[in-house]
Design a protein around this motif. Structure first.
Motif, short mmCIF file in Angstrom:
data_model
loop_
_atom_site.label_atom_id
_atom_site.label_comp_id
_atom_site.label_asym_id
_atom_site.label_seq_id
_atom_site.Cartn_x
_atom_site.Cartn_y
_atom_site.Cartn_z
N GLU A 279 0.82 -1.22 0.00
CA GLU A 279 0.00 0.00 0.00
C GLU A 279 0.85 1.26 0.00
O GLU A 279 0.49 2.27 -0.59
N GLY A 280 2.00 1.20 0.67
CA GLY A 280 2.90 2.35 0.71
C GLY A 280 3.40 2.68 -0.69
O GLY A 280 3.43 3.85 -1.12
N LEU A 283 0.61 4.20 -2.75
CA LEU A 283 0.40 5.61 -2.42
C LEU A 283 1.49 6.49 -3.04
O LEU A 283 1.20 7.57 -3.56
N ALA A 284 2.72 6.00 -2.96
CA ALA A 284 3.84 6.77 -3.53
C ALA A 284 3.62 6.96 -5.03
O ALA A 284 3.87 8.03 -5.57
N GLU A 287 0.95 9.57 -5.51
CA GLU A 287 1.49 10.90 -5.22
C GLU A 287 2.41 11.37 -6.34
O GLU A 287 2.43 12.55 -6.67
N SER A 300 -6.58 5.05 4.85
CA SER A 300 -5.95 6.14 5.60
C SER A 300 -5.69 7.37 4.72
O SER A 300 -5.61 8.48 5.23
N ALA A 301 -5.55 7.17 3.42
CA ALA A 301 -5.18 8.30 2.55
C ALA A 301 -6.39 8.99 1.93
O ALA A 301 -6.25 10.03 1.29
N ARG A 304 -7.28 12.83 2.80
CA ARG A 304 -6.34 13.82 2.25
C ARG A 304 -6.52 13.93 0.74
O ARG A 304 -6.55 15.02 0.19
N VAL A 355 -9.95 1.64 11.71
CA VAL A 355 -9.38 0.80 10.64
C VAL A 355 -9.90 1.25 9.28
O VAL A 355 -9.14 1.34 8.32
N TYR A 357 -11.40 4.15 8.63
CA TYR A 357 -11.42 5.62 8.53
C TYR A 357 -12.82 6.13 8.18
O TYR A 357 -12.99 6.99 7.32
#
Lengths: 566, 301
Positions: A279-280, A283-284, A287, A300-301, A304, A355, A357
């Motif tokens: 997931e990281g 997201l990167a 972005e 979680s993202a 934003r 969990v 959000y």
């Protein structure tokens, strides 16, 4: 027509809370322009068809944001890309998303975008159903071409819908099982002529038209099946809106628009479906602008990215169930009071808040709030009640703390969910060992009935309540291992089987709803599954991507035929 | 001392030598300058060790208990490193999170050292077939990438602190075995060992009195360097979910769980990540300093 569509889209944005400042300005301007044009322009003659997709607008006309445009590349971040494209096997969501866009089925989801609306005609131009509900006669669409140039006919349909169970088929391999969705109750399938397919069922099936657009029911070119045989798993050729340009197993699939698609070329030129198991990393990539479409984002993202000018977030109905499976083959989850204590110990509000959000709802039972047969009564049982939980722990007669392990997949939000569940359970007298597994090991352990408490999800791929509750049908791996009720609780399992068969066979809606109510009551009574939440899966995409059918995307079925980029 | 009173050059030389003899303060300053990084590393490592030991007294928060209303708070005077997704104090978890990493690192190095010394001494002292067999076994172990070997072992044995220690220790054995063997081979050719043999000293006595004391300095240097590697491996295994069981805090696990929040709450993975980096760095600096001090060829550079 167009202004009504724009207004509807505008209202949808408001309903789905995806209206950014830019979209508000754009849509308001679009509506104002439409209103002005509508006021000035002469009325269109009755019966006049709207302009063809991609047609150049008339001189002087403003190009509205809602006017579909051809072109663009969609870079799609999937949660994984499997090693095979074989539709008879589970290869992860990424591959099923590829199949949905490369393939075509006899039927397809409703173009309203509402996932649970009735199925629509696709390769079957029309159909009739016999009075007893057991015989379906499909009229096959003419002029449909496969990606390899072959023509579609009834024989091709029959070949595709039998190849996964026909050991004599050149493309057959052992272990195909996804076909059970449409073959389990099927008595026969025949092609009396080139334009007709007849399917006979053992018993009526209220969900059968939906089952025919399960990814495993993709129609494959017979020419390709003969040519590639078992290697069709890397050379999937169907007749959907996109065709495969390049497949790199385990990494990426590139699709390009199919010019000869029977309904006209799709708007997007190219789709790159890339796997991001982490997931990281996903997201990167979002972005960095490396991907512009992410239907599996970390919750979680979402908040934003919702505020971003470049991206937008869409979320449909909560079609995914998150739940705990209590394996009744093993102690202590074979104890009824233990299962009830687990249910009352869990604080679902925390699950949804911490969990997911906020992207979820308090669950009732297996049928979701927007689905046919939903019974809200279970919501009371899903509320945390520490006193009741402790009472059931005491009633179980087991020495405290009652020890067991919670098995879960070590990816996405599952580890965090597991920690939360453990914390709640340990507060009422359990001692929980967390047993994180990779995906393959998880399914091996759970399906073999070797877990105690397990944790999983169920999507609504077939938009019918049967799709979820069928997990408890005794022939199903879930009933055999995940909950083990087929072996450990034969009486209960038998009763469940009878109700499930009655539910799926009943064609009268009122009677059917009553049966599903009984099924849900039966689940809540014995609690082989403890519900955690109804999950509203969000989709993140670039602000210029339009007209995604969010209903399907909310349950991991993503159809990009009508999606376009402004 | 005036120059006028010193008539001959001998006197001058003696007086100059006396005047240049370093005082204790000067010697300490020189040591500090020479081993500045090692000293800094040592202080930091000591702080980390003390912080993990005295964590319950350094923070009022529970590292495991969830507090959902306090989730995702940014760093502040109340929560120095902020709070995580479950509302737990991140500073407290960083303090406690060092425990499994240091326990695993130190224990696995000690275990690998003990086994490696045994194998290396046996191979180097006996030589012949035993040497060949043991060293080929070490070669086979070395042919696997160390971290992959550790993952393989944890995957087979199951997760948990003990299994992680065993896995890392097993993968580090060849490093020590090869080093010890090379030292022993050199030492057994020394005249004092030959003399000891000649007067009938037993093998055990020779190893204990003549070989073992001479292998200590290089082993200490190697063990320190390996400790940094072991800490990295321990973090890596926890990052992959093969270390301690959540919700127990562990730096690697905390980085893993926080990575998806890197754009939204960077402080969650940042502080445990920083703790890993600085701890490994400090141990490396200590190792460098020890090597400089204990290696006679480097001591006077």
């Amino acid at each position: 027509m167009t202004d009504a569509k724009t207004l509807e889209k505008y209202l949808n944005y408001v309903r789905e809370a995806t209206l950014s400042r830019r979209n508000f300005m754009r849509n308001t301007a679009g509506l104002a322009t439409m209103a002005a044009l509508a006021a000035c322009a002469p009325a269109a003659p009755a019966g006049q068809a709207p302009a063809a997709a991609g047609a150049t607008p008339a001189a002087g006309a403003t190009v509205a944001a809602g006017a579909p445009k051809t072109g663009g590349t969609l870079v799609f971040a999937a949660e994984s890309i499997g090693e095979s494209l074989e539709p008879g096997l589970w290869n992860g969501f990424g591959i099923s998303n590829v199949i949905d866009n490369v393939g075509a089925y006899l039927t397809r989801p409703n173009s309203s975008g509402q996932w649970t609306d009735p199925a629509e005609a696709s390769l079957a131009e029309s159909w009739t159903i016999s009075e007893d509900g057991k015989t379906y006669t499909f009229k096959i669409r003419k002029g449909v071409k496969f990606h390899d140039g072959a023509d579609l006919d009834a024989d091709a349909i029959v070949r595709s819908l039998t190849r996964q169970v026909n050991k004599d088929d050149a493309s057959f391999v052992d272990g195909l099982y996804m076909h059970v969705n449409y073959t389990f109750n099927r008595k026969s399938i025949t092609a009396p002529d080139k334009e007709t397919v007849v399917i006979e069922l053992e018993r009526p099936d209220a969900a059968y038209l939906y089952r025919l657009f399960h990814p495993s029911a993709i129609i494959i070119s017979p020419k390709a099946l003969d040519e590639y045989k078992k290697e069709i798993n890397t050379n999937l050729i169907s007749c959907g809106p996109f065709k495969i340009d390049k497949f790199t197993p385990g990494a990426e699939v590139t699709l390009v628009a199919f010019d000869d698609f029977w309904e006209g070329r799709p708007y997007i030129d190219k789709i790159v479906v890339r796997g991001y198991p982490d997931e990281g990393a996903m997201l990167a990539a979002i972005e960095a602008g490396e991907v512009n479409f992410a239907p599996y984002p970390p919750a979680s993202a979402v908040q934003r990215l919702k505020e971003s000018q470049e991206m937008k977030v869409m979320a449909g109905p909560p079609l995914i169930n998150l739940f705990l499976g209590c394996c009744t083959l093993n102690e202590p989850t074979n104890n009824h009071d233990v299962r009830l204590a687990i249910n009352y110990a869990i604080n679902r509000d925390n699950v949804i808040k911490a969990v997911l959000y906020g992207l979820g709802e308090l669950p009732a039972s297996f049928v979701g709030p927007t689905e046919f047969g939903f019974d809200p009564a279970g919501r009371d049982i899903s509320k945390q009640d520490i006193a009741k939980a402790k009472d059931h722990v005491a009633k179980s007669g087991l020495p405290t703390p009652i020890k067991f392990s919670l098995t879960y997949e070590n990816n996405r939000f599952w580890p965090q969910m597991a920690e939360l569940v453990k914390s709640d359970l340990e507060a009422v007298g359990f001692a929980v060992t967390l047993d994180a597994q990779d995906s393959g090991s998880y399914w091996g352990k759970v399906n073999d009935g070797k877990s105690q408490l397990n944790m999983n999800q169920r999507s609504l791929w077939v938009p019918d309540p049967d799709n979820k509750v069928t997990l408890l049908e005794s022939h199903n791996a879930s009933a055999q291992g995940e909950t083990g009720i087929a072996k450990a609780m034969p009486e209960y399992s038998k009763k469940m089987d009878e109700l499930l068969a009655a539910g799926v066979s009943e064609l009268d809606k009122t009677k059917r709803a009553e049966i599903y109510k009984q099924i849900q009551e039966l689940i809540l009574e014995e609690m082989p599954y403890v519900m955690l939440a109804y999950y509203t899966k969000p989709v993140i995409m670039a602000a210029n991507i339009n007209d995604l059918p969010i209903g399907g995307a909310s349950t991991e079925r993503i159809f990009l035929q009508k999606v376009w980029m402004s | 001392m005036s120059v006028a009173k010193l008539k001959d050059s001998n006197h001058l030389v003696t007086a100059t030598s006396l005047s240049k003899r370093p005082t204790l303060g000067r010697r300490l300053t020189a040591l500090r300058q020479k081993y500045e990084l090692a000293l800094l590393g040592g202080i930091f490592f000591a702080l980390v060790v003390l912080g993990t030991i005295f964590a319950p007294w350094l923070s009022p928060y529970d590292p495991i208990k969830q507090d959902i209303p306090s989730r995702l708070l940014t760093p502040s005077a109340i929560h120095w490193f902020g709070t995580d997704e479950s509302g737990r104090d991140n500073f407290t978890r960083v303090l406690y999170g060092g425990r499994p990493i240091l326990t695993t690192g130190i224990s696995s190095v000690l275990l690998a050292l003990l086994i490696g010394m045994g194998i290396g001494t046996a191979a180097g002292y006996r030589g012949g077939l035993l040497d060949d067999l043991l060293m080929r076994a070490m070669d086979i172990m070395l042919s696997f990438p160390t971290i992959l070997l550790a993952i393989l072992i944890v995957a087979s044995l199951g997760t948990g602190l003990i299994n992680t220690i065993l896995a890392i220790a097993f993968s580090l054995i060849p490093t020590f075995a090869r080093l010890v063997r090379s030292i022993v081979i050199t030492l057994v050719r020394e005249q004092y060992v030959t003399a000891a043999h000649a007067v009938g000293t037993s093998d055990w006595q020779i190893i204990a009195k003549h070989i073992f004391p001479n292998m200590i300095p290089p082993i200490i240097v190697q063990a320190t360097a390996t400790l940094a590697i072991a800490i990295s491996y321990s973090s890596a295994l926890s990052f992959l979910g093969l270390g301690v069981e959540p919700p127990r805090p562990d730096w690697g696990l905390m980085v893993s769980q926080g990575q998806r929040l890197i754009f939204d709450a960077i402080y969650i993975p940042f502080f445990p990540g920083l703790a890993i980096t600085l701890t490994v760095l400090s141990v490396n600096y200590i190792g460098d300093g020890l090597r400089d001090h204990l290696d006679p060829t480097l001591r006077n550079r």
